[in-house]
Design a protein around this motif. Structure first.
Motif, short mmCIF file in Angstrom:
data_model
loop_
_atom_site.label_atom_id
_atom_site.label_comp_id
_atom_site.label_asym_id
_atom_site.label_seq_id
_atom_site.Cartn_x
_atom_site.Cartn_y
_atom_site.Cartn_z
N PRO A 26 0.84 -1.20 0.00
CA PRO A 26 0.00 0.00 0.00
C PRO A 26 0.87 1.25 0.00
CG PRO A 26 0.02 -1.00 2.17
CD PRO A 26 0.72 -1.96 1.26
N GLU A 27 0.27 2.37 -0.33
CA GLU A 27 1.03 3.61 -0.48
C GLU A 27 1.80 4.00 0.77
OE1 GLU A 27 1.94 7.75 -0.02
OE2 GLU A 27 0.29 6.75 1.03
N TRP A 28 1.21 3.77 1.94
CA TRP A 28 1.87 4.18 3.18
C TRP A 28 3.12 3.35 3.47
CZ3 TRP A 28 1.59 -0.02 6.40
CH2 TRP A 28 0.49 -0.87 6.27
N ALA A 29 3.12 2.08 3.06
CA ALA A 29 4.31 1.25 3.25
C ALA A 29 5.39 1.64 2.25
CB ALA A 29 3.96 -0.23 3.10
N VAL A 30 4.99 1.95 1.01
CA VAL A 30 5.94 2.42 0.01
C VAL A 30 6.57 3.73 0.47
CG1 VAL A 30 6.20 3.26 -2.36
CG2 VAL A 30 4.73 1.28 -1.88
N ARG A 31 5.77 4.60 1.05
CA ARG A 31 6.27 5.89 1.55
C ARG A 31 7.34 5.69 2.61
NH1 ARG A 31 1.56 7.97 2.58
NH2 ARG A 31 1.45 7.46 4.79
N TYR A 32 7.11 4.74 3.51
CA TYR A 32 8.09 4.42 4.56
C TYR A 32 9.39 3.95 3.94
CZ TYR A 32 10.30 1.52 8.20
OH TYR A 32 11.19 0.94 9.07
N TYR A 33 9.32 3.01 3.01
CA TYR A 33 10.53 2.48 2.38
C TYR A 33 11.29 3.57 1.64
CZ TYR A 33 13.65 0.22 -0.88
OH TYR A 33 14.76 -0.12 -1.60
N ARG A 34 10.57 4.41 0.89
CA ARG A 34 11.24 5.44 0.09
C ARG A 34 11.92 6.49 0.95
NH1 ARG A 34 6.75 5.97 -4.83
NH2 ARG A 34 7.51 4.15 -6.00
N SER A 89 3.53 12.35 20.00
CA SER A 89 3.37 11.04 20.62
C SER A 89 2.32 10.23 19.85
CB SER A 89 2.96 11.18 22.08
OG SER A 89 1.71 11.84 22.19
N LEU A 90 2.30 8.95 20.13
CA LEU A 90 1.37 8.03 19.48
C LEU A 90 0.92 7.00 20.51
CD1 LEU A 90 0.11 6.91 16.77
CD2 LEU A 90 2.15 5.47 16.62
N GLU A 91 -0.37 6.72 20.54
CA GLU A 91 -0.87 5.68 21.43
C GLU A 91 -2.13 5.10 20.83
OE1 GLU A 91 -1.89 4.86 26.15
OE2 GLU A 91 -1.72 6.92 25.43
N PHE A 92 -2.23 3.78 20.86
CA PHE A 92 -3.46 3.14 20.39
C PHE A 92 -3.67 1.80 21.05
CE2 PHE A 92 -0.22 2.28 16.97
CZ PHE A 92 -0.05 0.92 17.18
N PHE A 93 -4.93 1.36 21.02
CA PHE A 93 -5.32 0.02 21.41
C PHE A 93 -5.83 -0.70 20.17
CE2 PHE A 93 -5.39 2.07 25.49
CZ PHE A 93 -5.06 1.08 26.40
N ILE A 94 -5.70 -2.01 20.15
CA ILE A 94 -6.21 -2.83 19.06
C ILE A 94 -7.24 -3.79 19.65
CG2 ILE A 94 -5.63 -4.53 17.28
CD1 ILE A 94 -2.80 -3.32 17.27
N THR A 115 -10.22 -2.72 25.11
CA THR A 115 -9.67 -2.51 23.78
C THR A 115 -10.74 -2.13 22.77
OG1 THR A 115 -9.87 -4.82 23.04
CG2 THR A 115 -7.89 -4.22 24.28
N GLU A 116 -12.00 -2.21 23.19
CA GLU A 116 -13.09 -1.84 22.29
C GLU A 116 -12.96 -0.36 21.90
OE1 GLU A 116 -16.71 -2.78 24.29
OE2 GLU A 116 -16.35 -4.95 24.27
N GLY A 117 -13.26 -0.07 20.66
CA GLY A 117 -13.10 1.30 20.19
C GLY A 117 -11.69 1.60 19.71
N GLY A 118 -10.82 0.59 19.74
CA GLY A 118 -9.47 0.76 19.23
C GLY A 118 -9.45 0.74 17.71
N ILE A 119 -8.26 0.67 17.16
CA ILE A 119 -8.10 0.70 15.70
C ILE A 119 -7.64 -0.66 15.19
CG2 ILE A 119 -7.61 3.17 15.68
CD1 ILE A 119 -4.65 2.53 15.39
N SER A 120 -7.83 -0.90 13.92
CA SER A 120 -7.46 -2.17 13.32
C SER A 120 -5.93 -2.31 13.24
CB SER A 120 -8.02 -2.27 11.90
OG SER A 120 -7.41 -1.30 11.06
N GLU A 121 -5.46 -3.54 13.06
CA GLU A 121 -4.02 -3.74 12.88
C GLU A 121 -3.52 -2.96 11.67
OE1 GLU A 121 -2.73 -7.95 14.89
OE2 GLU A 121 -3.01 -7.91 12.71
N SER A 122 -4.28 -2.92 10.60
CA SER A 122 -3.86 -2.21 9.39
C SER A 122 -3.66 -0.73 9.68
CB SER A 122 -4.91 -2.40 8.29
OG SER A 122 -4.53 -1.67 7.13
N LYS A 123 -4.62 -0.11 10.37
CA LYS A 123 -4.50 1.31 10.70
C LYS A 123 -3.36 1.54 11.69
CE LYS A 123 -5.99 5.47 9.99
NZ LYS A 123 -5.89 6.07 8.63
N ALA A 124 -3.19 0.60 12.61
CA ALA A 124 -2.12 0.73 13.60
C ALA A 124 -0.75 0.74 12.93
CB ALA A 124 -2.21 -0.41 14.62
N VAL A 156 -0.51 -7.82 8.19
CA VAL A 156 -1.29 -6.83 7.46
C VAL A 156 -0.91 -6.82 5.98
CG1 VAL A 156 -1.67 -4.35 7.15
CG2 VAL A 156 -1.74 -5.35 9.44
N LEU A 157 0.39 -6.82 5.70
CA LEU A 157 0.86 -6.68 4.32
C LEU A 157 0.73 -7.97 3.51
CD1 LEU A 157 4.07 -4.51 4.87
CD2 LEU A 157 1.81 -3.73 4.13
#
Length: 241
Positions: A26-34, A89-94, A115-124, A156-157
């Protein structure tokens, strides 16, 4: 000595794996690598400790098996110019149906409903890679936390494939750094636990054994270690590895 020498020389196969996987990412992973590729090609010198950027982080997990267990929560904060950047900072629950064994839950005290209301592994993972960029990663026993995040990234990938990618960031372990400072590279790890070092440095951290609390404790320990190393003549990031 440049950033390329330490951070990437040992990761040629890792880079090749990323390059081969690019068409599937996905674009966000390509962005990280580049971003890492651009950093490498620029031949940027390692920054001084006064100017360096680090991401200190911690994960809470269902257990200690990197193949079977999963991340429940993550917290991270950025250090720059040897200062905690409060606004970065960054913080999340899955969300998880199970948050671990009874023993694990007694440590992190996270129940499934929390953990309810957290984000998916993909978004994390997307948020994680965007946050860390090309910064140096710092954690207490960094190999475990990085391994857990890499396992999640690969789920995820490549959900139906055996392809495995590794994070490209240089990594520092505050436990190993403390052993280096005390010149006890083979001493029992219990003496260098996060609790032991927090007590040694008289740190009073609320919410220990949470991702946020452990991240703050690790950051404060790391800053103390940097000051000690500077007194020993350490000036640049490459000298920390």
């Amino acid at each position: 000595m440049n950033w390329n020498f330490i951070a990437y020389l040992k990761n040629k196969q890792t880079q090749k794996n990323w390059e081969n996987a690019l068409p599937q990412l996905p674009e966000w992973a390509v962005r990280y690598y580049r971003a890492h590729r651009q950093r490498q090609e620029s031949q940027s010198p390692f920054p001084t400790l006064q100017k360096a950027r680090f991401v200190v982080f911690d994960t809470e997990t269902t257990g200690l098996n990197m193949q079977k267990d999963v991340v429940i929560s993550l917290a991270a904060l950025r250090l720059e110019a040897q200062t905690i950047q409060i606004g970065e900072s960054l913080e999340f629950f899955i969300p998880r149906q199970k948050t671990g064994s009874k023993h694990s839950i007694t440590i992190h005290q996270i129940l499934p409903q929390e953990t309810e209301g957290g984000i998916s592994e993909s978004k994390a993972i997307e948020q994680w890679l965007d946050f860390i960029g090309t910064d140096v990663l710092v954690a207490h026993h960094v190999g475990f936390d990085v391994g857990m995040m890499e396992s999640m990234m690969n789920r995820v990938l490549f959900p139906n494939k055996e392809t495995k990618l590794a994070l490209l960031n240089p990594q520092l372990d505050t436990a190993r750094m403390e052993k280096r400072l005390q010149k006890h590279l083979t001493q029992n790890d219990d003496a260098f636990s996060l609790d032991a070092l927090s007590n040694q440095y008289d740190l009073r951290i609320a919410q220990r054994h949470t991702a946020a609390g452990d991240t703050l404790a690790t950051a404060q320990i790391f800053l103390i270690q940097l000051k000690k190393l500077q007194k020993r003549g350490i000036k640049n990031v490459d000298e920390l590895f």
